[in-house]
Scaffold this motif. Structure first.
Motif, mmCIF file in Angstrom:
data_model
loop_
_atom_site.group_PDB
_atom_site.id
_atom_site.type_symbol
_atom_site.label_atom_id
_atom_site.label_comp_id
_atom_site.label_asym_id
_atom_site.label_seq_id
_atom_site.Cartn_x
_atom_site.Cartn_y
_atom_site.Cartn_z
ATOM 1 N N TYR A 170 41.776 7.628 54.560
ATOM 2 C CA TYR A 170 40.887 6.833 55.447
ATOM 3 C C TYR A 170 40.458 7.597 56.547
ATOM 4 O O TYR A 170 39.176 7.016 56.941
ATOM 5 N N ASN A 172 40.049 -0.848 54.117
ATOM 6 C CA ASN A 172 41.194 -1.401 54.219
ATOM 7 C C ASN A 172 41.840 -1.740 52.949
ATOM 8 O O ASN A 172 43.162 -1.649 52.848
ATOM 9 N N ILE A 185 51.696 6.834 52.110
ATOM 10 C CA ILE A 185 51.067 6.317 53.323
ATOM 11 C C ILE A 185 50.412 7.550 54.003
ATOM 12 O O ILE A 185 49.343 7.339 54.409
ATOM 13 N N VAL A 212 49.643 1.944 66.964
ATOM 14 C CA VAL A 212 48.593 2.200 65.991
ATOM 15 C C VAL A 212 47.324 2.308 66.974
ATOM 16 O O VAL A 212 46.468 3.480 66.531
ATOM 17 N N ILE A 220 48.053 -0.711 58.928
ATOM 18 C CA ILE A 220 48.387 0.515 58.949
ATOM 19 C C ILE A 220 49.964 0.254 59.437
ATOM 20 O O ILE A 220 50.758 0.975 58.837
ATOM 21 N N LEU A 243 43.551 1.596 52.093
ATOM 22 C CA LEU A 243 44.747 1.532 53.082
ATOM 23 C C LEU A 243 46.126 0.932 52.240
ATOM 24 O O LEU A 243 47.156 1.395 52.267
ATOM 25 N N THR A 274 42.706 -3.696 60.633
ATOM 26 C CA THR A 274 42.995 -2.434 60.080
ATOM 27 C C THR A 274 44.453 -2.087 60.635
ATOM 28 O O THR A 274 45.277 -1.399 60.136
ATOM 29 N N GLU A 284 52.287 -1.140 56.536
ATOM 30 C CA GLU A 284 52.306 0.071 55.415
ATOM 31 C C GLU A 284 53.279 1.233 55.820
ATOM 32 O O GLU A 284 54.076 1.701 55.031
ATOM 33 N N ARG A 320 47.060 8.219 51.992
ATOM 34 C CA ARG A 320 46.172 7.323 52.263
ATOM 35 C C ARG A 320 45.633 7.159 53.753
ATOM 36 O O ARG A 320 44.261 7.010 53.791
ATOM 37 N N LEU A 321 46.367 7.446 54.869
ATOM 38 C CA LEU A 321 45.920 7.614 56.142
ATOM 39 C C LEU A 321 44.943 8.858 56.043
ATOM 40 O O LEU A 321 44.032 8.753 56.842
ATOM 41 N N HIS A 345 45.122 5.760 66.194
ATOM 42 C CA HIS A 345 43.842 5.630 65.790
ATOM 43 C C HIS A 345 42.703 6.042 66.701
ATOM 44 O O HIS A 345 41.836 6.625 66.304
#
Lengths: 221, 221
Positions: A94, A77, A87, A163, A137, A80, A133, A140, A90-91, A167
């Motif tokens: 992650y 987290n 972004i 999300v 997300i 992220l 989380t 962000e 980062r995704l 996810h």
DNA sequence: TCCAGAAATTATCAACTGATAAATTATCAC
DNA sequence: GTGATAATTTATCAGTTGATAATTTCTGGA
């Protein structure tokens, strides 16, 4: 004498051996296994299990603890939220770590089997995603879009929902591979980058329209 | 005399009654139920089950047939291809019908439980999606983007993968609701429209970059 | 070497489980 | 009403299952 050649293991070693074996065994066989089947496969007598586990349910509980334990890295987290990377990057980072943790036959099959048996078992884990989380997300990506995220209860719900859709598609790859027994592409990195691209592009572009979707809710029916 | 007040039903009626009841029962209890538990819950003697079903597995097989049968409408694919509507509208229409069919407690729980037990059971159903519907959806969005979809084996795989991610998010709502026992928003129509928007926008925008993702495959590791 | 204690197995049980056969009860045509 | 027939239940069985107790086997220190 090497421990593996010993007939009588130390209690702690034997308990660990049974537990590890049982995790693989239950992942394959599901929760319908009998204690005899497990003991036979492991090559020990059935009553030996009861020296290390109070009863069948106790063994299952310890399996769940072992499988779910330490599969979640609290650092994810924080990473992220670290805006020194884009972004998208980062995704990707992650999801690379996340999929490495969960795209594991034992994890996927025991997760689904245990949830089917008793949803309480997976509740804590899922709560972590849902409460922490996912809002992160969405926020962000909203920041990336330079748009204030829509507000209000229904908007929050919709954001979480979008999300979730993104996810869960990675967890679902595990379901496809280890439960449906379908083949999935082996270049996971490619898929992560492509899906992140579709997701971020789509959410950035449609973010301003989300308010509209909410306003129109129920109108078309 | 009303059939419901009869003690001795016609064979056909009784078989249907047992089957319908068993579907609910197995959806709740999973595959670990015993024939006695089922019979007790239904209020008949346990041997009666064996008058209508050869054995326990025969009953399960008939449950699967009944649950999966007629949940798939062949018209859906034709409607997805009908370009008199926008691709967004077509997807919303399709997903509305699809979710109505599958977001059902019995369907979701028996689907997952049976797949966990034996992936063969769900294979035919999933093949329909993978071979027919997913390529179609990708092609139609590509047409919307006015871009030729990327070609080649890896591109096909990636395309299918992107659609899997999108499509499965709806099935997964059922998993969340009926397996994890989480609450999900009740305005499904809103979610379908929002997700379709994110998906189509994202795929149209990132379509030209997909070739690049493929070309870069493996480069970043 | 020997033995105390731990580790593991064998023996066993009561309850459960899928399945079958025999006996009973309801239904319906006449 | 009555009996033939179908539907259902009761009785029962052999094999299984989780769990416990009694017995045997191994291990390591004195």
């Amino acid at each position: 004498m090497a421990k593996s050649a010993r007939k009588y293991l130390d209690a702690a070693d034997r308990e660990q051996q049974i537990l590890e074996f049982a995790i693989d065994f239950v992942a394959q066989r599901g929760l319908r296994f009998t204690t005899r089947e497990l003991a036979d496969a492991l090559g020990v007598s059935q009553p030996l299990l009861y020296r290390y586990f109070k009863n069948r349910d106790d063994l299952l509980q310890k399996i769940y603890d072992e499988v779910y334990l330490k599969r979640w890295d609290p650092a994810w987290n924080a990473q992220l939220a670290d805006r020194s990377l884009s972004i998208r990057d980062r995704l990707v980072r992650y999801l690379t770590a996340y999929t490495e943790a969960i795209l594991d036959e034992r994890w996927i099959r025991i997760f689904i089997a245990s949830a089917l048996e008793d949803p309480q078992i997976t509740k804590k884990y899922l709560g972590l995603l849902h409460e922490t989380t996912f809002p992160l997300i969405f926020a962000e990506v909203a920041a990336e879009a330079g748009v204030a995220a829509p507000t209000g209860h229904q908007a929050d719900e919709l954001a979480i929902e979008i999300v979730w859709g993104f996810h869960s598609s990675f967890f679902y790859m595990g379901v496809r591979k280890y439960i449906y027994r379908n083949t999935i592409p082996d270049d996971l990195d490619l898929i992560i980058r492509a899906r992140v691209d579709v997701f971020v592009s789509g959410l950035v572009e449609s973010m301003p329209r989300l308010e509209g979707h909410i306003a129109n809710a129920g109108a078309g029916r």
